[in-house]
Design an enzyme around this catalytic site. Structure first.
Site, PDB file in Angstrom:
ATOM      1  N   TRP A  13       0.724  -1.183   0.003  1.00 48.60           N
ATOM      2  CA  TRP A  13       0.059   0.197  -0.002  1.00 48.60           C
ATOM      3  C   TRP A  13       0.824   1.293  -0.189  1.00 48.60           C
ATOM      4  O   TRP A  13       0.450   2.293  -0.278  1.00 48.60           O
ATOM      5  CB  TRP A  13      -1.085  -0.011   1.205  1.00 48.60           C
ATOM      6  CG  TRP A  13      -1.857  -0.993   1.164  1.00 48.60           C
ATOM      7  CD1 TRP A  13      -2.221  -2.183   0.196  1.00 48.60           C
ATOM      8  CD2 TRP A  13      -3.037  -1.307   2.308  1.00 48.60           C
ATOM      9  NE1 TRP A  13      -3.262  -2.850   0.637  1.00 48.60           N
ATOM     10  CE2 TRP A  13      -3.749  -2.199   1.756  1.00 48.60           C
ATOM     11  CE3 TRP A  13      -3.313  -0.700   3.382  1.00 48.60           C
ATOM     12  CZ2 TRP A  13      -4.734  -2.824   2.600  1.00 48.60           C
ATOM     13  CZ3 TRP A  13      -4.372  -1.074   4.156  1.00 48.60           C
ATOM     14  CH2 TRP A  13      -5.105  -2.219   3.790  1.00 48.60           C
ATOM     15  N   LYS A  14       2.183   1.040   0.349  1.00 47.50           N
ATOM     16  CA  LYS A  14       3.070   2.271   0.449  1.00 47.50           C
ATOM     17  C   LYS A  14       2.699   3.348   1.420  1.00 47.50           C
ATOM     18  O   LYS A  14       1.569   2.905   2.404  1.00 47.50           O
ATOM     19  CB  LYS A  14       3.346   2.844  -0.857  1.00 47.50           C
ATOM     20  CG  LYS A  14       3.836   1.907  -1.908  1.00 47.50           C
ATOM     21  CD  LYS A  14       4.302   2.382  -3.336  1.00 47.50           C
ATOM     22  CE  LYS A  14       4.616   1.161  -4.132  1.00 47.50           C
ATOM     23  NZ  LYS A  14       5.534   1.609  -5.516  1.00 47.50           N
ATOM     24  N   GLY A 206       4.934   1.884 -10.873  1.00 54.03           N
ATOM     25  CA  GLY A 206       3.957   2.985 -10.810  1.00 54.03           C
ATOM     26  C   GLY A 206       4.131   3.685 -12.097  1.00 54.03           C
ATOM     27  O   GLY A 206       3.320   4.790 -12.144  1.00 54.03           O
ATOM     28  N   SER A 240       3.869  -2.238 -12.040  1.00 60.23           N
ATOM     29  CA  SER A 240       2.591  -2.288 -12.898  1.00 60.23           C
ATOM     30  C   SER A 240       1.776  -3.434 -13.241  1.00 60.23           C
ATOM     31  O   SER A 240       1.130  -3.747 -14.291  1.00 60.23           O
ATOM     32  CB  SER A 240       2.748  -1.433 -14.282  1.00 60.23           C
ATOM     33  OG  SER A 240       3.334  -0.190 -13.869  1.00 60.23           O
ATOM     34  N   GLY A 261       1.375  -2.846  -6.343  1.00 55.51           N
ATOM     35  CA  GLY A 261       1.589  -1.614  -5.450  1.00 55.51           C
ATOM     36  C   GLY A 261       0.082  -0.803  -5.950  1.00 55.51           C
ATOM     37  O   GLY A 261      -0.978  -1.016  -5.088  1.00 55.51           O
ATOM     38  N   GLY A 262       0.034   0.056  -6.826  1.00 51.86           N
ATOM     39  CA  GLY A 262      -1.194   0.885  -7.126  1.00 51.86           C
ATOM     40  C   GLY A 262      -2.632   0.018  -7.110  1.00 51.86           C
ATOM     41  O   GLY A 262      -3.653   0.439  -6.405  1.00 51.86           O
TER      42      GLY A 262
HETATM   43  P1  PGA Z   1       2.912  -0.774  -8.786  1.00 57.11           P
HETATM   44  O1  PGA Z   1       4.057  -0.644  -7.515  1.00 57.11           O
HETATM   45  O2  PGA Z   1       2.336  -2.092  -8.716  1.00 57.11           O
HETATM   46  O3  PGA Z   1       2.429   0.571  -8.500  1.00 57.11           O
HETATM   47  O4  PGA Z   1       3.901  -0.503 -10.049  1.00 57.11           O
HETATM   48  C1  PGA Z   1       4.759  -1.928  -7.420  1.00 57.11           C
HETATM   49  C2  PGA Z   1       5.895  -1.974  -6.150  1.00 57.11           C
HETATM   50  O5  PGA Z   1       6.507  -0.905  -5.917  1.00 57.11           O
HETATM   51  O6  PGA Z   1       5.800  -2.739  -5.660  1.00 57.11           O
END
Ligand code: PGA
Length: 287
Positions: A13-14, A206, A240, A261-262
């Protein structure tokens, strides 16, 4: 995917969301997984949510990993109890996004492995490129944290990946192999087996521009062959990963899941990715 390795999908989730949003996101993921599991038995897949530190306790309690009012209970017995309850089906657990390599001491702002264990955390992402770039984490530092995680019975998810410049210069494999070897150097085979590697091309994180599944698979095979004992170790692709491309990644023999991530902030997208991993895992288990 391969029948040798249990699929794993981790959501990073960052630094996103309020406490309330984290709770709602978790609830939505849980609800979707219940309805999805009516159609599939989730025979063997791990799912990890890695919220910000401030949300770990409440989400851990939400997932029945701890009782906040009763945290003095030994985490191990709670973990074992949780394992019994969920054995043979989907395991939804929590992970941290980083941690200190030290158990305690004058390290302002840091979070130690025992602090995480107390919250029911059994997974930790280490060496994410954002930590390496923004916080100066080095290969040696990541290696120390890997050892700390293993000492505290946590599974390290070790992130490796090349920059856009290294990619353009044809240095992808060299870069990620060096990072993998530095993180695992000197570990015994039984400790290596307890690790997870996440291959995340930095230029793909991202950006919406993922690596192709074929290229990712080739790089991940090189990672697998770079250290003895990596055959049973899960290697995830990250960068991504979305609802509409996950299945293509999971169709590759060296891709055992995803670090997301996202898309992990969207319950529908995240659960579609989990479903794709589950479907791929079942196909490979039959073959
Ligand atoms: P993302 O991020 O899926 O948004 O590209 C992946 C990550 O940083 O672990």
């Amino acid at each position: 995917m391969s029948s040798l390795r249990r699929p794993l999908v981790a959501g990073n989730w960052k630094m996103n969301g309020s406490l309330a949003e984290g709770v709602v996101l978790t609830r939505n993921i849980q609800a979707r997984l219940v309805s999805l599991s009516a159609a599939s038995h989730y025979p063997s897949i791990d799912v990890v949510l890695a919220p910000p530190f401030t949300a770990l306790a409440i989400i851990s309690e939400q997932l029945n990993l701890i009782r906040i009012t009763n945290v003095h209970l030994p985490p191990r017995s709670l973990a074992a109890k949780h394992g019994e309850q969920t054995q043979g089906c989907l395991r939804l657990e929590i992970g941290a996004q980083t941690m200190s390599e030290f158990d305690q001491g004058p390290f302002t702002g840091e979070i130690s492995p025992p602090m995480l264990r107390e919250l029911g955390v059994r997974w930790v992402i280490l060496g994410h490129s954002e930590r390496r770039t923004l916080c100066g984490e080095s290969d040696i530092g990541v290696g120390l944290k890997v050892r700390a995680a293993l000492r505290h019975s946590m599974t390290p998810i070790i992130a490796v990946g090349e920059t856009a410049e290294q990619h353009a210069a044809g240095l992808t494999i060299e870069t990620v192999v060096a990072q993998t070897q530095a993180a695992l150097i000197g570990l015994q085979a039984e400790d290596i087996e307890r690790c997870v590697i996440a291959y995340e091309p930095i230029w793909a994180i991202g950006t919406g521009n993922s690596e192709t599944p074929e290229n990712a698979n080739r790089t991940m095979l090189a990672i697998r062959q770079s250290v003895a004992g990596l055959e049973p170790v899960r290697i995830l692709y990250g960068g991504s990963v979305k609802a509409d491309n996950a299945a293509e990644f999971f169709a590759q023999p060296n891709i055992d899941g995803a670090l997301v991530g996202g898309a992990s902030l969207d319950p529908e997208a995240f659960c579609t990715i989990i479903q794709a991993a589950d479907a791929a895992g079942q196909v490979f288990q039959r073959t």
